[in-house]
Design an enzyme around this catalytic site. Sequence first.
Site, short mmCIF file in Angstrom:
data_model
loop_
_atom_site.label_atom_id
_atom_site.label_comp_id
_atom_site.label_asym_id
_atom_site.label_seq_id
_atom_site.Cartn_x
_atom_site.Cartn_y
_atom_site.Cartn_z
N HIS A 50 5.22 -2.42 2.22
CA HIS A 50 3.84 -2.82 1.94
C HIS A 50 2.90 -1.71 2.43
CE1 HIS A 50 0.27 -5.08 1.30
NE2 HIS A 50 -0.08 -4.97 2.56
N ASP A 52 -0.70 -0.32 2.55
CA ASP A 52 -2.15 -0.54 2.39
C ASP A 52 -2.85 0.76 2.03
OD1 ASP A 52 -2.41 -3.36 3.22
OD2 ASP A 52 -1.67 -2.63 5.14
N ASP A 166 0.00 -9.73 0.52
CA ASP A 166 -0.77 -9.72 1.77
C ASP A 166 -2.17 -10.32 1.69
OD1 ASP A 166 -1.01 -9.24 4.49
OD2 ASP A 166 -1.72 -7.19 4.25
N HIS A 416 -7.21 -5.21 -0.28
CA HIS A 416 -7.41 -6.35 0.61
C HIS A 416 -7.74 -5.98 2.05
CE1 HIS A 416 -3.05 -5.51 0.63
NE2 HIS A 416 -3.13 -5.80 1.92
#
Length: 972
Positions: A50, A52, A166, A416
């Site tokens: 994941h 970001d 997420d 996000h």
Amino acid sequence: MSLLVFLFCFSLFLGVNTKPYEADAPSCGYDACPEADPSALNVHIVPHSHDDVGWLKTLDQYYFQDVQNVISSVIVALKLNPERRFVQVETAFFKLWWSRQNDIIKEAVQNLVNNGQLEFINGAWSMNDEAAVHYQSTIDQFTLGLRYIEDNLGRCARPKVGWQIDPFGHSREQASISAQLGFDSMFFARLDYRDKNRRMDDKTMDLLWRGSANLGNNADIFTSVLYQHYSAPGGFCFDIVCNDEVIIDDEEDPDYNLEKRVGEFADQMRDRAEHYPTNNILVTMGDDFRYEAAMTTYMNLDLLIKGFDLFEQTYNDKRIKVFYSTPSCYTKAVNDYVNSNNYNLELKTDDFFPYADGTNTYWTGYFTSRATSKHFERQGNNLLQVSKQLAANAQGSYDNEQINTLKEAVGVMQHHDAITGTEKQHVANNYYLRLSRGMQSAADAAGQVLSNLITGDDTNLEFDSCLLANVSACTQTESDTFTVAVYNPLSRTQTAIVTLPVFDQQNYQIRDPDDNDVPYQLDASLTDFSYVENARTSQTTLQFAAKDLPPLGFKVYRFSAADKQPKSNPLLKKTPNLSVGYEETSFEISEQTGLLESITMNGVTLQVTQDFQYYTSQNSSGAYIFVPVETDPSRVAGGPITTTLVSGDVSQGVLQEFGSWARQFIKVYNDDKSYIEFDWIVGPLDISDGVGKEVVSKFSTPLETNGQFYTDSNGREVLQRTRNSRPDYDYTDEQPVAGNYYPVTSKIVIEDDDVEFAVLTDRSQGGSSINDGEVELMVHRACQHDDGRGVGENLNEQEFGDGIRVRGKHFLVLGPKGGNGDKSIAAVERDVAQRKLLSPWTFVTKQVDNLNNLQFSGLKNSLPDNVQILTLEPWSENTLLFRLEHVLENGEDDNLSQEVTVDVSDLFTLFSITELKETTLGANMLLEENVRLSWPGSSTTDDQVEKRDVDDLTVTLQPMQIRTFLATVSYN
Ligand SMILES: [Zn+2]
């Protein structure tokens, strides 16, 4: 058609660059999935990282320090074992990586894509937030990412899965968009803890989600809730950053543990299988920024999988089969199961907001956190649409770096940890830098096109967008003469109020394109902006109505300082106790309190008060979470507030001062009486007393609303909310305020039997109706503590040596539920919301010569009120990306909520559309190529083809329908 011609057309459509490498013949898609065993419990191991696009580090810091290692290392590991799989998600990162690779590596990657080992999922520029984003920007950032994947890796790389693992709660519009992109499923991890418990008990962690109340099963999508966040199972993280027990399969070794580890893993799988409805479970093997040294995980997983062959494990007499897989292969396996067993998954029709991960921890603070950046992002979108439309009119190219810089910046802002305000301050600063650079370059591109249209030659009038007008600064309007071009990005004529700071309180002559004098009004600026460093700020604001701006067109206004004496005291007149406004739309201010007392609109008079109040924050309130100390907020102003009448030729209004740190204009405009405007500024918030403050604008009415209110989903469909209640699970109201907060992207509405009352916003905010008849919107927050969800900083934005001030607007609409005789109040709200989302963009220049064309319309006629051109941008040579949308829901208006047909053959002034090819929402495949899985209880594919014909370049739209086309055009 010859093969050669076919191939040429095909590559034109895809925009594919010629690839310098050879690749194996593809066997991708569901065909490349490992076979699930109908008689086994199938454990799908899904390796993922994941990543970001900014959070604790900036996007570039993450890329160069972490993500490039992840992708490079995974590619090597995948080549070494054809069973291994990996999913790649964020296209912003993939572009950074791909653009740095040589042809040998690119060929290897293409082969891994073609054989299904490397699967692209989601594929958007970033993994967007779902609360604060607007659907226009979500669609744009998917389009951007999917196009990059298609151009560089072709159809085997087309994502089939939404991967929103997420984001902090999930919107119904995201489900709808995912379905319309052609996705077969979406996956996420974060939902209310009670909802999750209920789903675990009911085996409804896999479900069918109906993303739209208007589009029927076209917006249905299979949805799977991850079992344990998106981490590896406890004790089974083999990443180089983990310390879990590695697998040793050498039986001679005293630490041999393969059989034991297989047993331990099997125990966890048996637990999980209890909570899912089919004989498939998905196991995420990853976490944030994992696989920088991918081999450590893959070698252990290879052994674990081998161990299940050596030491058979069972669940309910079924063999446990463990294998490398992907989310799309999991989807296919579940689909096979439910179809062959005719199993109906639970159908969900609402959304997953708000998200609480514990009893008192509602993630409803981030709906408002970093309130100024939430507005900056919306301005970025506004300018992006303007610049794309102008580029389309000017025969621009898709590869326009000036515009692409803004596309990418706006794509990153949807992330996000970007638009949410949940990133570290230095990362926020980096986002602002990206966005401001993108806006500057796109504004330059748009300004050049505008200049060409105005001058008729290639002169550049050097337009400036005056982005600091909100703090009363603009160097262009400091001159005695200047030129203002106002561009309207809506597909219909609109009148806009243009606001500019002016200096030295001059009088002006303003001439419109027909050489008529334009009335204007000078008011004092909302506050004294002299605290703003490095900018000359003005004490005076000029407003005028730019009337009847043509669709996708502009009007030019010429300003010159007038010689005549200043108007008699053009600034503030102090007057107590008043009715303010015009006959149709007005409001009253209380003589005693200085607060709003009532409003009159659309033939309805309603008692309404409005005040700024604040909650004090508990220690656990932070960037993500909102936890107020008290249920009743305190007033910002201790006693009565100071009011000053502000009126003139453009508006009637009042200035209110709520003590030292909140003030606002309430105004009604003579040329636009469809709303009452609240133009407020709040801050700096003083938390030196050790207590965080979370400020709301609260509207109170006597309406009997029975706990009901309505909020929009990402600016599109409207959802009903019931205070202290959830449709899907038993709600416990331990947080009577925070637990009733919902994201408000464009509006919040209350109503009784007769009257509808709506407040529209200029950015996303948290909002609620805590008591019947009330609406409150959180406008600003500063917290003393970090809320323990990872960001590690308290939210307390500073600027110019002080707490940040937030300026914004609310637009109030009131009327009888039956409508105002012309249209329903809901339709009025749609109109206002669109005009605020795509505000006419103001370009200003000191240049006054060579103005040969003072007005221009991009469309020959306005489109009907219920249709909007959602997207118009260059796509490839002589092809534009063209989206049309129906902007009303079923039942919102007797006339406008009907099906509507638009003839686009003779719509544009500078070009004609000669052919339309319909695509999926993301424009990465032709609609006819889109075959989605069908699910018992939903026959997704059948309806989709229906109502999709394009006859003679006429397009029919159902309520809330968006249709996406590649339009072949011929320029005049
Ligand atoms: Zn994240």
